[in-house]
Design an enzyme around this catalytic site. Structure first.
Site, PDB file in Angstrom:
ATOM      1  NE  ARG A 124      -4.307  -1.356   0.263  1.00  0.00           N
ATOM      2  CZ  ARG A 124      -4.494  -2.483  -0.434  1.00  0.00           C
ATOM      3  NH1 ARG A 124      -3.561  -2.891  -1.273  1.00  0.00           N
ATOM      4  NH2 ARG A 124      -5.601  -3.179  -0.311  1.00  0.00           N
TER       5      ARG A 124
ATOM      6  CD  GLU B 112      -3.317   3.001  -5.295  1.00  0.00           C
ATOM      7  OE1 GLU B 112      -4.353   2.380  -5.579  1.00  0.00           O
ATOM      8  OE2 GLU B 112      -2.290   2.447  -4.898  1.00  0.00           O
TER       9      GLU B 112
ATOM     10  CG  HIS C 295      -3.516  -0.991  -6.654  1.00  0.00           C
ATOM     11  ND1 HIS C 295      -3.943  -0.373  -5.516  1.00  0.00           N
ATOM     12  CD2 HIS C 295      -3.462  -2.315  -6.336  1.00  0.00           C
ATOM     13  CE1 HIS C 295      -4.148  -1.260  -4.559  1.00  0.00           C
ATOM     14  NE2 HIS C 295      -3.856  -2.461  -5.043  1.00  0.00           N
TER      15      HIS C 295
HETATM   16  C1  DGY Z   1      -6.222  -6.114  -2.426  1.00  0.00           C
HETATM   17  O1  DGY Z   1      -7.171  -6.844  -2.680  1.00  0.00           O
HETATM   18  O2  DGY Z   1      -5.968  -5.720  -1.308  1.00  0.00           O
HETATM   19  C2  DGY Z   1      -5.320  -5.708  -3.517  1.00  0.00           C
HETATM   20  O3  DGY Z   1      -4.556  -4.611  -3.196  1.00  0.00           O
HETATM   21  C3  DGY Z   1      -6.008  -5.463  -4.807  1.00  0.00           C
HETATM   22  O4  DGY Z   1      -4.982  -5.546  -5.737  1.00  0.00           O
END
Ligand code: DGY
Length: 334
Positions: free
Chosen positions: A246, A275, A296
């Protein structure tokens, strides 16, 4: 479940056709065919009438929203692995169960982390653009052109040795990298031996000694800006940073500064602090070949998305059959 009234399930984004068809069969499903992200107002309306909310990482399911939920909302079955966008404690206080989709994204995410670990030192994105960007004319091979850095023999430091971190380590070992990791607790002796991994209790010390850092820990208040300005400055000037977890785990402004000042050689980022907005300074660094940016997409495989859908469906069905759903997220986690 067939004789009972079907639960009303509100799904915030477009899901693979296969998953939507199944959801329509099983539930009173409200889909989002156009895939336009739902507004705050739409989410507020949804929590007041749906029995189940199926959000994704793009929805903010915070305390204010949860507190306005009607008494019928019993389950938030997130179509995601990460749940940093959901206030789990607020949901628990309202008696709402939260589930996620762990395990099924592990290998896909680790593949992409490895792709970035390769792409940055071997200048993959830069090379690929040379042949497609009309501003460049390729003059042919030269012994001193497009030189990157060799991967084999380098040290990889993994921040967060959970399922994804371990899967990254397995791949990296096959590429000749030595494995170092920092985690809240040590992995089993057997895993350490298989990976020939070195555990660092001190993140600071590990950062100062490795060539590549891969961020693979979950986003929680405790990991917010874990890679702070101070910690980034501990990294070696030849080192690179890869993040498929993240954006908020890294102080992005500090990272940009470190790369600009030559304190860190480069970065491969699949996730960002704000984002879908990406800091223009990062985009500029990408244009200069110093960073590789992806939108992402680490977990974006058809198989993975269908598996995620299956998990959401199992979680909902189990819950309405009166059992504990397999992927329940316990409060106190974020
Ligand atoms: C999630 O599901 O947490 C992922 O980051 C999506 O790619």
């Amino acid at each position: 479940m067939t004789s009972k009234k079907k639960p009303r399930v509100y799904i915030t984004r477009k899901l693979p056709d296969l998953v939507e068809t199944r959801m329509r069969e099983l539930f009173d499903a409200e889909l989002n065919i156009d895939d336009v992200p739902r507004s705050r107002e739409a989410l507020l309306e949804a929590v007041q009438h749906a029995d189940v909310l199926v959000p994704t990482v793009t929805d903010r399911i915070d305390q204010t929203l949860i507190e306005q939920a009607g008494p019928q909302l019993k389950l938030i079955a997130s179509f995601s692995n990460g749940v940093d966008n959901i206030d789990i404690d607020a949901a628990a206080r309202r008696g709402i169960t939260v589930t996620n989709t762990p395990n099924v994204l592990t290998e896909d995410t680790a593949d992409m982390a490895m792709a970035l670990i390769l792409a940055v030192p071997r200048r993959l994105a830069e090379g690929a653009t040379i042949l497609t960007d009309r501003r460049h004319e390729w003059a042919g091979w030269s012994p001193t052109w497009m030189l990157g850095r060799r991967l084999g023999g380098k040290r990889l430091g993994i921040v967060g040795m959970g399922r994804i971190g371990t899967a990254v380590a397995r791949r990296a070992k096959a590429f000749g990298l030595s494995i170092h990791y920092h985690n809240r607790k040590r992995v089993s002796r057997e895993t350490e031996e298989q990976l020939e991994a070195t555990y660092w209790d001190s993140l600071d010390q590990m950062l100062a000694r490795v060539d590549i850092v891969s961020v693979n820990c979950p986003s929680t208040p405790a990991t917010y800006h874990l890679l702070s300005a101070r910690r980034l400055q501990l990294m070696r000037p030849t080192s690179i940073l890869v993040n498929t977890a993240r954006g908020g785990i890294i102080d992005e402004t500090a990272l940009i500064k470190c790369i600009r000042e030559g304190r860190i050689a480069g970065a491969g980022l699949d996730v960002f602090e704000n984002e879908p907005v990406v800091n223009p300074k990062l985009v500029k660094l990408a244009a200069e070949g110093k960073v590789v940016l992806l939108p992402h997409m680490s977990s974006a495989t058809i198989e993975g998305r269908v598996d995620m859908g299956d998990k959401v469906i199992i979680n909902i069905r189990t819950f309405f059959d009166g059992h504990r759903p397999p992927d329940r997220v316990l409060p106190g986690r974020n």
